[in-house]
Design a protein around this motif. Structure first.
Motif, PDB file in Angstrom:
ATOM      1  N   THR A 190     -14.515   2.446  -4.062  1.00 27.72           N
ATOM      2  CA  THR A 190     -14.580   1.399  -4.581  1.00 27.72           C
ATOM      3  C   THR A 190     -15.359   0.180  -3.592  1.00 27.72           C
ATOM      4  O   THR A 190     -15.766   0.176  -2.646  1.00 27.72           O
ATOM      5  N   ILE A 208      -3.555  -6.549  -9.096  1.00 28.62           N
ATOM      6  CA  ILE A 208      -3.451  -4.828  -8.595  1.00 28.62           C
ATOM      7  C   ILE A 208      -3.285  -3.958  -9.775  1.00 28.62           C
ATOM      8  O   ILE A 208      -4.251  -3.106  -9.157  1.00 28.62           O
ATOM      9  N   LYS A 220      -5.963  -0.752  -9.599  1.00 35.30           N
ATOM     10  CA  LYS A 220      -5.231   0.445  -9.600  1.00 35.30           C
ATOM     11  C   LYS A 220      -5.891   1.514 -10.403  1.00 35.30           C
ATOM     12  O   LYS A 220      -5.970   2.301 -10.208  1.00 35.30           O
ATOM     13  N   LYS A 221      -6.031   1.276 -11.380  1.00 36.09           N
ATOM     14  CA  LYS A 221      -5.681   2.632 -12.791  1.00 36.09           C
ATOM     15  C   LYS A 221      -7.374   1.669 -13.064  1.00 36.09           C
ATOM     16  O   LYS A 221      -8.435   3.058 -12.980  1.00 36.09           O
ATOM     17  N   LEU A 237       1.620   1.971  -3.755  1.00 33.12           N
ATOM     18  CA  LEU A 237       0.520   2.121  -4.373  1.00 33.12           C
ATOM     19  C   LEU A 237       0.299   4.055  -3.901  1.00 33.12           C
ATOM     20  O   LEU A 237      -1.131   4.592  -4.850  1.00 33.12           O
ATOM     21  N   THR A 277      -8.302   4.470  -9.805  1.00 36.17           N
ATOM     22  CA  THR A 277      -8.307   6.306 -10.061  1.00 36.17           C
ATOM     23  C   THR A 277      -9.214   6.580 -11.212  1.00 36.17           C
ATOM     24  O   THR A 277      -9.191   7.545 -10.771  1.00 36.17           O
ATOM     25  N   LEU A 329      -5.208  -2.353  -1.944  1.00 40.55           N
ATOM     26  CA  LEU A 329      -5.891  -1.110  -2.572  1.00 40.55           C
ATOM     27  C   LEU A 329      -6.493  -0.248  -1.569  1.00 40.55           C
ATOM     28  O   LEU A 329      -6.736   0.801  -1.880  1.00 40.55           O
ATOM     29  N   TYR A 389       0.886  -1.209   0.140  1.00 38.61           N
ATOM     30  CA  TYR A 389      -0.119   0.207   0.092  1.00 38.61           C
ATOM     31  C   TYR A 389       0.667   1.120  -0.585  1.00 38.61           C
ATOM     32  O   TYR A 389       0.911   2.319  -0.636  1.00 38.61           O
ATOM     33  N   SER A 425      -4.989   1.958   0.209  1.00 41.35           N
ATOM     34  CA  SER A 425      -4.275   2.820  -0.903  1.00 41.35           C
ATOM     35  C   SER A 425      -5.582   4.289  -1.772  1.00 41.35           C
ATOM     36  O   SER A 425      -4.936   5.219  -2.624  1.00 41.35           O
ATOM     37  N   THR A 426      -6.247   4.088  -1.284  1.00 42.26           N
ATOM     38  CA  THR A 426      -7.407   4.339  -2.112  1.00 42.26           C
ATOM     39  C   THR A 426      -8.133   5.453  -1.366  1.00 42.26           C
ATOM     40  O   THR A 426      -9.027   5.828  -1.104  1.00 42.26           O
TER      41      THR A 426
END
Length: 417
Positions: A322, A305, A309-310, A114, A313, A341, A111, A344-345
């Protein structure tokens, strides 16, 4: 720094929780340095195993283990045809393993690489089921006692049919006794029968009861699981508006996503979608056209992952949050990947949580800590979850064909599960 190259790729099949799991181990030329990833497609584990052993392994050996993005992009197109669930799960296992290696080399949890921590803990939701409204209420109260503030409310699993397939959730769930299906023909084709019309009449009554007894101090989720016609999904979303759901999950099948425009125009019930998507681009029109509120993505099925992550974003730019898929048929390594994820999101919404039994905790040391409805990762470098390969051998996979996916309507017509 000396180049870190991939020297071997191993596939580990194990079922400590009673559900078949696929784990990928990527080994390197550095002594003791390896990564682990989740490649579980439990309905087709041996196909994924073959994809890893026969195609991914020879593709990867000799490559730089730190070139995560390049490996993902080149592996995704190496078979020319792409974005199927078998190869994507194989790719996911490798992708997670490479992030695990990268974190170990850097001495950081994934994380941190990320983007770093966005929250102190990860809020979870639990699946709460029962054969009638009282049983569902009791299940929710038990979850609330444990500290959960979000619950998924189901009566008789999906569509009210219940399940005895232990490969789905490693436990039986009773059929809803308040949902009376239509009579079937005299010679019934084998399958798991449910009546979408009876189910649709029962769901609003379930939430009438739950809000009356539990109030609005707990967040409710419901999973349609693509079990009804598109127009019926629109009507259900409208009927549930007064109950202020946190979200309504998978109201339509991926084949019918154009109906989300109609649903959105007629209901303010928040929508989550995408559990069955295998191509990252399937999310794009739903996100950019504001047709969903939560991305309901099975991380291993889109490739790991790197693509997840894309997607997150991209969703952030459109106010979409999410809600990664977190069923029993992902390994604790996949569970931890979800949580990296989540941490870190910024546009995190909620995380589905399926409890891990003692066997899983024993085979996979380093599992997340759960306390009062929150998940907490360790600060171990990489993904943070390991596997005891000798103990994993004690729980062999069974394979076979699942029964719960053989869904049928009252007249015997095959239906989406």
């Amino acid at each position: 720094m000396e180049s870190i190259t991939i020297t071997n790729v191993k596939t580990i099949l194990t079922a400590p929780g009673g559900i078949d799991l696929v784990v990928v181990k990527v080994e390197t030329n550095q002594p003791g340095l390896y990564g682990l990833g989740c490649a579980t497609f439990t309905q087709r584990i041996f196909a994924v195993e073959a994809a890893i052993e026969q195609y991914m392994k020879p593709f990867l050996i000799g490559k730089d283990a730190l070139r995560t993005e390049d490996i993902w992009q080149s592996a995704a197109v190496s078979g020319y045809w792409r974005s199927g669930p078998i190869m994507n799960n194989a790719l996911s296992g490798v992708d997670m393993a490479l992030w695990d290696i990268k974190g170990k080399v850097a001495g950081l949890p994934v994380y941190q690489m990320l983007g770093g921590r966005c929250r102190d803990g990860v809020p979870l939701y639990r699946h709460c089921d029962g054969e009638d409204e009282i049983a569902v209420e009791d299940s929710i109260r038990a979850a609330m006692e444990e500290g959960y503030q979000h619950v998924r409310c189901q009566m008789g699993m999906y569509g009210g049919s219940g399940t005895e397939d232990l490969k789905l959730i490693a436990g039986k769930l009773a059929r809803a006794k308040n949902i009376q299906p239509k009579i079937s023909p005299r010679n019934k084709t084998h399958g798991i029968y449910f009546d979408p019309d009876a189910y649709l009449r029962a769901v609003p009554k379930l939430f009438d009861h739950l809000r009356d007894k539990l109030g609005f101090g707990v967040e409710f989720i419901h999973d349609v699981h693509e079990r009804v016609s598109p127009i019926a999904a629109v009507q259900l979303a409208k009927n549930l508006e007064q109950h202020q759901l946190f979200f309504l999950e998978d109201p339509v099948a991926p084949e019918n996503i154009e109906w989300l425009k109609t649903l959105r125009a007629q209901s303010s019930t928040p929508i989550s979608m995408g559990e069955l998507f295998t191509n990252v681009n399937e999310f794009k029109p739903l996100i950019q056209n504001n047709l969903i509120d939560f991305i309901r993505c099975h991380v291993s099925t889109v490739g790991g992952i790197t693509p997840a992550k894309k997607i997150a974003t991209f969703a952030e730019f459109h106010g979409v949050r999410t809600a990664w898929h977190g069923p029993g048929d992902i390994s604790p390594i996949g569970v931890a990947a979800n949580l990296h994820l989540d941490l870190s999101t910024t546009n995190f919404g909620i995380q589905e949580w399926t409890p891990l039994n003692d066997n899983l905790l024993d085979v996979f040391p380093g599992c997340p800590e759960i306390d009062r409805g929150y998940a907490y990762l360790s600060d171990r470098p990489g993904i943070g979850v390991d596997i005891d390969e000798e103990k994993a051998k004690c729980y062999p996979c069974q394979g076979g064909i699942p029964s719960w996916t053989n869904a049928r309507l009252p007249d015997g017509t095959a239906a989406r599960p």
